[in-house]
Design an enzyme around this catalytic site. Structure first.
Site, mmCIF file in Angstrom:
data_model
loop_
_atom_site.group_PDB
_atom_site.id
_atom_site.type_symbol
_atom_site.label_atom_id
_atom_site.label_comp_id
_atom_site.label_asym_id
_atom_site.label_seq_id
_atom_site.Cartn_x
_atom_site.Cartn_y
_atom_site.Cartn_z
ATOM 1 N N GLY A 1 0.843 -1.195 0.000
ATOM 2 C CA GLY A 1 0.000 0.000 0.000
ATOM 3 C C GLY A 1 0.875 1.240 0.000
ATOM 4 O O GLY A 1 2.100 1.150 0.157
ATOM 5 N N LEU A 2 0.230 2.377 -0.153
ATOM 6 C CA LEU A 2 0.961 3.646 -0.242
ATOM 7 C C LEU A 2 1.652 3.993 1.081
ATOM 8 O O LEU A 2 1.275 3.482 2.138
ATOM 9 C CB LEU A 2 -0.016 4.767 -0.628
ATOM 10 C CG LEU A 2 -0.658 4.651 -2.017
ATOM 11 C CD1 LEU A 2 -1.718 5.738 -2.205
ATOM 12 C CD2 LEU A 2 0.377 4.728 -3.130
ATOM 13 N N SER A 3 2.601 4.888 1.005
ATOM 14 C CA SER A 3 3.289 5.367 2.205
ATOM 15 C C SER A 3 2.276 6.007 3.150
ATOM 16 O O SER A 3 1.428 6.798 2.724
ATOM 17 C CB SER A 3 4.361 6.390 1.818
ATOM 18 O OG SER A 3 4.995 6.877 2.978
ATOM 19 N N GLY A 4 2.348 5.636 4.420
ATOM 20 C CA GLY A 4 1.428 6.197 5.413
ATOM 21 C C GLY A 4 0.081 5.508 5.486
ATOM 22 O O GLY A 4 -0.779 5.898 6.277
ATOM 23 N N SER B 1 5.894 -1.846 -2.243
ATOM 24 C CA SER B 1 5.865 -2.848 -3.327
ATOM 25 C C SER B 1 4.816 -2.509 -4.386
ATOM 26 O O SER B 1 3.802 -3.200 -4.507
ATOM 27 C CB SER B 1 5.660 -4.262 -2.759
ATOM 28 O OG SER B 1 4.629 -4.354 -1.807
ATOM 29 N N GLY C 1 -0.508 2.560 6.568
ATOM 30 C CA GLY C 1 -0.626 1.830 7.835
ATOM 31 C C GLY C 1 0.012 0.448 7.841
ATOM 32 O O GLY C 1 -0.226 -0.341 8.752
ATOM 33 N N LYS C 2 0.832 0.164 6.843
ATOM 34 C CA LYS C 2 1.455 -1.171 6.755
ATOM 35 C C LYS C 2 2.270 -1.502 8.011
ATOM 36 O O LYS C 2 2.102 -2.565 8.614
ATOM 37 C CB LYS C 2 2.390 -1.245 5.516
ATOM 38 C CG LYS C 2 1.696 -0.961 4.204
ATOM 39 C CD LYS C 2 2.663 -1.033 3.028
ATOM 40 C CE LYS C 2 3.752 0.012 3.033
ATOM 41 N NZ LYS C 2 3.270 1.420 2.937
ATOM 42 N N THR C 3 3.145 -0.592 8.390
ATOM 43 C CA THR C 3 4.000 -0.841 9.552
ATOM 44 C C THR C 3 3.176 -0.866 10.834
ATOM 45 O O THR C 3 3.357 -1.762 11.674
ATOM 46 C CB THR C 3 5.097 0.243 9.645
ATOM 47 O OG1 THR C 3 5.904 0.171 8.462
ATOM 48 C CG2 THR C 3 5.979 0.053 10.865
HETATM 49 N N1 LIG Z 1 -6.890 2.689 10.811
HETATM 50 C C1 LIG Z 1 -5.580 2.883 10.764
HETATM 51 N N2 LIG Z 1 -4.777 1.872 10.373
HETATM 52 C C2 LIG Z 1 -3.444 2.056 10.304
HETATM 53 N N3 LIG Z 1 -2.814 3.200 10.611
HETATM 54 C C3 LIG Z 1 -3.580 4.234 11.017
HETATM 55 C C4 LIG Z 1 -4.981 4.117 11.105
HETATM 56 N N4 LIG Z 1 -5.456 5.304 11.510
HETATM 57 C C5 LIG Z 1 -4.417 6.106 11.674
HETATM 58 N N5 LIG Z 1 -3.273 5.477 11.400
HETATM 59 C C6 LIG Z 1 -1.950 6.076 11.489
HETATM 60 O O1 LIG Z 1 -1.418 6.196 10.190
HETATM 61 C C7 LIG Z 1 -0.023 6.054 10.228
HETATM 62 C C8 LIG Z 1 0.415 4.957 9.265
HETATM 63 O O2 LIG Z 1 1.809 5.009 9.183
HETATM 64 P P1 LIG Z 1 2.696 3.728 8.853
HETATM 65 O O3 LIG Z 1 4.095 4.108 9.172
HETATM 66 O O4 LIG Z 1 2.153 2.518 9.495
HETATM 67 O O5 LIG Z 1 2.508 3.646 7.272
HETATM 68 P P2 LIG Z 1 3.276 2.726 6.224
HETATM 69 O O6 LIG Z 1 2.237 2.171 5.337
HETATM 70 O O7 LIG Z 1 4.156 1.775 6.952
HETATM 71 O O8 LIG Z 1 4.134 3.797 5.416
HETATM 72 P P3 LIG Z 1 5.581 3.656 4.723
HETATM 73 O O9 LIG Z 1 5.356 2.972 3.410
HETATM 74 O O10 LIG Z 1 6.020 5.076 4.550
HETATM 75 O O11 LIG Z 1 6.457 2.876 5.640
HETATM 76 C C9 LIG Z 1 0.376 5.745 11.654
HETATM 77 O O12 LIG Z 1 0.792 6.932 12.286
HETATM 78 C C10 LIG Z 1 -0.936 5.233 12.253
HETATM 79 O O13 LIG Z 1 -1.004 5.447 13.632
HETATM 80 MG MG LIG Z 2 6.192 1.470 6.976
#
Ligand SMILES: Nc1ncnc2c1ncn2[C@@H]1O[C@H](COP(=O)(O)OP(=O)(O)OP(=O)(O)O)[C@@H](O)[C@H]1O
Ligand SMILES: [Mg+2]
Length: 179
Positions: A13-16, A87, A18-20
């Site tokens: 999924g896109l950056s941010g 990815s 929520g994957k991590t």
């Molecule tokens: N329902 C939700 N599920 C997941 N994350 C959420 C949700 N609501 C808010 N958030 C917030 O959104 C952010 C997601 O950031 P996260 O680092 O997990 O994204 P990512 O997909 O890993 O991005 P990247 O590809 O940049 O690593 C976190 O700060 C999380 O607390």
């Molecule tokens: Mg991440």
């Protein structure tokens, strides 16, 4: 738990999106059930195993190729592997699926509008201002999964709700014991 069944949960999924955040909670839930777990995360892997790579299509695919190699070894040794990587390329994810075998694709879906509002790392503002080239979703492609095993909608669900979906799938398919 020597008969633990190996699998790879592949969060895309896109950056941010929520994957991590989701993978970390799933990791803890699996550990609480005394399962062997390894989490491979884009931010960490890019500082070690693939620190020589950038964000061209070739480098993004190489990043995933190397991680897939590691995930495959762990999976065939009965580990629960959690991979969180943007990815963006469908064909590369399909190769990972083929190599790993026990591959569960989790599409972490979130509208761009919400991501720009969240802007966890401050990168969307920069990308929109044209300061980052090759930024997925803004100036670089993201190819959505066509048949993911699991979809979570993080603009509408809480992290806990998304985690519950993942655990329910793993239990239903017999990857983990019903908890
Ligand atoms: N329902 C939700 N599920 C997941 N994350 C959420 C949700 N609501 C808010 N958030 C917030 O959104 C952010 C997601 O950031 P996260 O680092 O997990 O994204 P990512 O997909 O890993 O991005 P990247 O590809 O940049 O690593 C976190 O700060 C999380 O607390
Ligand atoms: Mg991440």
């Amino acid at each position: 738990m020597s008969e633990q069944r190996g699998f790879t949960l592949w969060f895309t999924g896109l950056s941010g999106s929520g994957k991590t955040a989701i993978a970390k909670v799933v990791e803890q839930e699996l550990r609480d059930r005394n399962l062997r777990v390894e989490r491979l995360d884009g931010d960490i892997v890019r500082q070690s195993l693939t620190r020589d790579l950038g964000f061209s299509k070739e480098d993004r695919d190489m990043n995933i190729e190397r991680v897939t190699f590691v995930a495959k070894l762990l999976t065939r040794n009965g580990v629960a592997v959690l991979c969180s990587f943007i990815s963006p390329y469908r064909a590369r994810r399909a190769k990972s699926r083929e190599e790993i075998g026990e591959f569960i694709e989790v599409f972490v879906e979130c509208p761009l509008e919400t991501l720009v509002e969240r802007d966890v790392k401050g990168l969307y503002a920069k990308a929109i201002a044209g300061e980052i080239k090759n930024f997925t979703g803004v100036s670089d492609p993201y190819e959505e999964p066509e048949n993911p095993e699991i979809v979570v909608h993080t603009a509408e669900e809480t992290i806990e709700e998304s985690v519950a979906k993942v655990l329910a799938y793993l239990e239903e398919k017999g990857y983990i014991p019903v908890g």
